[in-house]
Structures are given as C-alpha cells and as structure tokens.
Design an enzyme around this catalytic site. Structure first.
Site, mmCIF file in Angstrom:
data_model
loop_
_atom_site.group_PDB
_atom_site.id
_atom_site.type_symbol
_atom_site.label_atom_id
_atom_site.label_comp_id
_atom_site.label_asym_id
_atom_site.label_seq_id
_atom_site.Cartn_x
_atom_site.Cartn_y
_atom_site.Cartn_z
ATOM 1 N N HIS A 134 0.832 -1.214 0.000
ATOM 2 C CA HIS A 134 0.000 0.000 0.000
ATOM 3 C C HIS A 134 0.868 1.267 0.000
ATOM 4 O O HIS A 134 1.953 1.279 0.576
ATOM 5 C CB HIS A 134 -1.029 0.023 1.142
ATOM 6 C CG HIS A 134 -0.483 0.186 2.515
ATOM 7 N ND1 HIS A 134 -0.827 -0.631 3.573
ATOM 8 C CD2 HIS A 134 0.367 1.100 3.060
ATOM 9 C CE1 HIS A 134 -0.216 -0.231 4.672
ATOM 10 N NE2 HIS A 134 0.505 0.814 4.390
ATOM 11 N N GLU A 139 -4.972 0.181 -0.100
ATOM 12 C CA GLU A 139 -4.681 -1.239 0.102
ATOM 13 C C GLU A 139 -4.804 -1.986 -1.231
ATOM 14 O O GLU A 139 -5.376 -1.469 -2.201
ATOM 15 C CB GLU A 139 -5.686 -1.814 1.124
ATOM 16 C CG GLU A 139 -5.571 -1.212 2.519
ATOM 17 C CD GLU A 139 -4.363 -1.709 3.311
ATOM 18 O OE1 GLU A 139 -3.316 -2.020 2.722
ATOM 19 O OE2 GLU A 139 -4.478 -1.776 4.554
HETATM 20 C C1 F6R Z 1 1.219 6.654 6.398
HETATM 21 C C2 F6R Z 1 1.211 5.988 5.100
HETATM 22 C C3 F6R Z 1 1.532 4.541 4.987
HETATM 23 C C4 F6R Z 1 2.916 4.204 5.574
HETATM 24 C C5 F6R Z 1 3.188 2.704 5.452
HETATM 25 C C6 F6R Z 1 4.542 2.332 6.023
HETATM 26 O O1 F6R Z 1 0.943 8.027 6.258
HETATM 27 O O2 F6R Z 1 0.933 6.618 4.128
HETATM 28 O O3 F6R Z 1 1.500 4.146 3.641
HETATM 29 O O4 F6R Z 1 3.890 4.932 4.889
HETATM 30 O O5 F6R Z 1 2.179 1.998 6.112
HETATM 31 O O6 F6R Z 1 4.549 2.559 7.399
HETATM 32 P P1 F6R Z 1 5.880 2.378 8.250
HETATM 33 O O7 F6R Z 1 6.808 3.436 7.820
HETATM 34 O O8 F6R Z 1 5.445 2.540 9.666
HETATM 35 O O9 F6R Z 1 6.389 1.007 7.937
#
Ligand code: F6R
Length: 256
Positions: A134, A139
């Site tokens: 995503h 998703e």
């Molecule tokens: C949040 C977003 C999500 C995150 C992704 C990765 O604003 O857009 O797409 O970038 O879920 O999250 P982390 O960096 O926590 O692994």
C-alpha cells in the site's frame, strides 16, 4: 524510476532529506505531500536538524484514521505535530491533514482534493510502503485511478500498525487516504522503504507488473519517482546491481 540503494536506512534517509531540502530551498512556497509511520520519523528528525525555512510551505498529509480525534496520541495529526510541525517554523494555516472526524466523509474527501488543486498541486510527495504494497492507505485492489476517499484497512495493516496502540483492537478499521490517482498527479514522488519486511513489496512495486494487487506498482506510470532503499529492502530486486551502477555513474548535475 530512480532506485537509490544505500548500505543503511540512515544513509538513505540522509539523501532523501537532502532531496527535500533542495526542493524547499529552490521553491520556498512549495507544496509538500507528507506521510507518517516509522519510516518517516528519522527523515523528519533530519529535516528539523537542517533548520530549513518552512514559513511559506504548504503541506498535505496522505491519510488519517477515521473515528479518532486529532488529539488522540495515535492520530496522524498528533504524529505530525510531535515529529515535525512543532519543531519547524511552518504556518499551521498551511497544514492540511484529512479530517478523521468528518461528519460527511465523501464531502470532506472531495474538499481535500479541491484544496490540493487550489494550492497548485503537490510538488514533492513523500511515500512509505506497507508490507502489502500500500501507498497512503491504498490497500491492494485499490483503483489505480482512485481519489481521496474512505478505505478499510486490511487485517495485515491493522496488525502492522498495532505496535503504536496500547491494544491491537484499538487500531481503527477505516481511514481517509489520498487516492492513487491523487498521488500520481504529484510532480515528484519520493518513496522510502527500509528493512527486510518491505523487500517483497518493493520488488513487486519496482519490477513486477503494474497491478492493483501492489498499489505502489502504479508508480511505474509516474515520470518522476525516486526510491530510497537500504540493502535489506532491496534484497529481492533482480536489477539491484544496475541501480547501484546508475547511481555511481550519475552526472554531477543530477546528484542530490
Ligand atoms: C502513512 C502511510 C503509509 C505508511 C506505510 C509504512 O501516512 O501513508 O502508507 O507509509 O504503512 O509505514 P511504516 O513506515 O510505519 O512502515
């Protein structure tokens, strides 16, 4: 797509910060698209340490949970205030984050899109990636033409994000997210992915077919995407030696 592979997440984050800093210096009234999540925390620390002038910038965040107040410690409003906005000289009137408490969600989403257009579109959009591919909270099976709207998180994403909540059951089921079509309209996208749990999603996004089963693969349609990876996140890329070669051979005028 430009793929920058660095030995560590720290090294890749520093280059990504330099790219952002260059955008901000070259265009002080730029429109930035911002993301949240663990990947962004060190990047925002770097940016804060650079003491850039944020006073004329406008920002739009990718997403927000539905049903929790902006004051909730795990809301993306709180995340952004704590990690970035309270530490730079941004004009808070220029900050935009989807309203997770909106009474009329479709109207709030349409208004968000109008505000992005009215600001002149996004110059640089920051992106992380989920283990399921995503971007934002688009998703798998999200329309590749989607606009800002409500989405239901997958059980996997709720599980991945449970680490931030006191109890796993507290992770909201719904979010407002910019769509893939919205993201693709940004003039430049910068995607950061670190760690081995992102390796499969990144290999599919960069080298797989364009498919809504990996929403990040839609970035292959975008003319200007820079991807920042550490070795672990790059491990499944078939062409990783070529990407390193390209980076090493860059003409000076292209270097960040
Ligand atoms: C949040 C977003 C999500 C995150 C992704 C990765 O604003 O857009 O797409 O970038 O879920 O999250 P982390 O960096 O926590 O692994």
């Amino acid at each position: 797509m430009e793929i920058i592979i660095q030995p560590t997440a720290e090294a890749a984050t520093k280059i990504a910060a330099r790219l952002m800093a260059r955008t901000i210096r070259e265009k002080p009234a730029a429109v930035l698209g911002l993301a949240t999540g663990g990947t962004m925390e060190p990047l925002y620390r770097e940016l804060v340490a650079m003491k850039l002038d944020w006073s004329k910038l406008t920002t739009f965040n990718l997403d927000e949970y539905i049903g929790i107040s902006p004051m909730h410690p795990q809301s993306y409003h709180s995340f952004m205030c704590e990690k970035l906005f309270s530490k730079v000289n941004i004009n808070i009137g220029n900050v935009h984050i989807p309203d997770g408490l909106a009474k009329d969600v479709p109207a709030a989403c349409a208004h968000y899109e109008e505000k992005i257009s009215a600001a002149g579109g996004i110059d640089l959009q920051l992106l992380g990636i989920g283990t399921d591919g995503h971007i934002g909270f688009n998703e798998p099976t999200s329309s590749l033409a989607s606009r800002t709207r409500i989405k239901t998180l997958t059980p996997q994403t709720r599980k991945d994000n449970a680490r931030y909540f006191e109890r796993a059951g507290e992770v909201p089921f719904h979010v407002i997210t910019m769509g893939i079509g919205t993201i693709l309209e940004s003039r430049h996208c910068a995607l950061l992915a670190f760690g081995k749990n992102k390796a499969r999603a990144m290999a599919e996004a960069v080298e797989g077919p364009i498919t809504s089963m990996n929403p990040a693969s839609a970035l292959q349609l975008h003319p200007k995407v820079t991807v920042f990876l550490d070795e672990e996140a790059a491990v499944e890329l078939k062409m990783k030696d070529y990407y390193r070669w390209v980076f090493e051979q860059k003409p000076d005028w292209q270097k960040v």
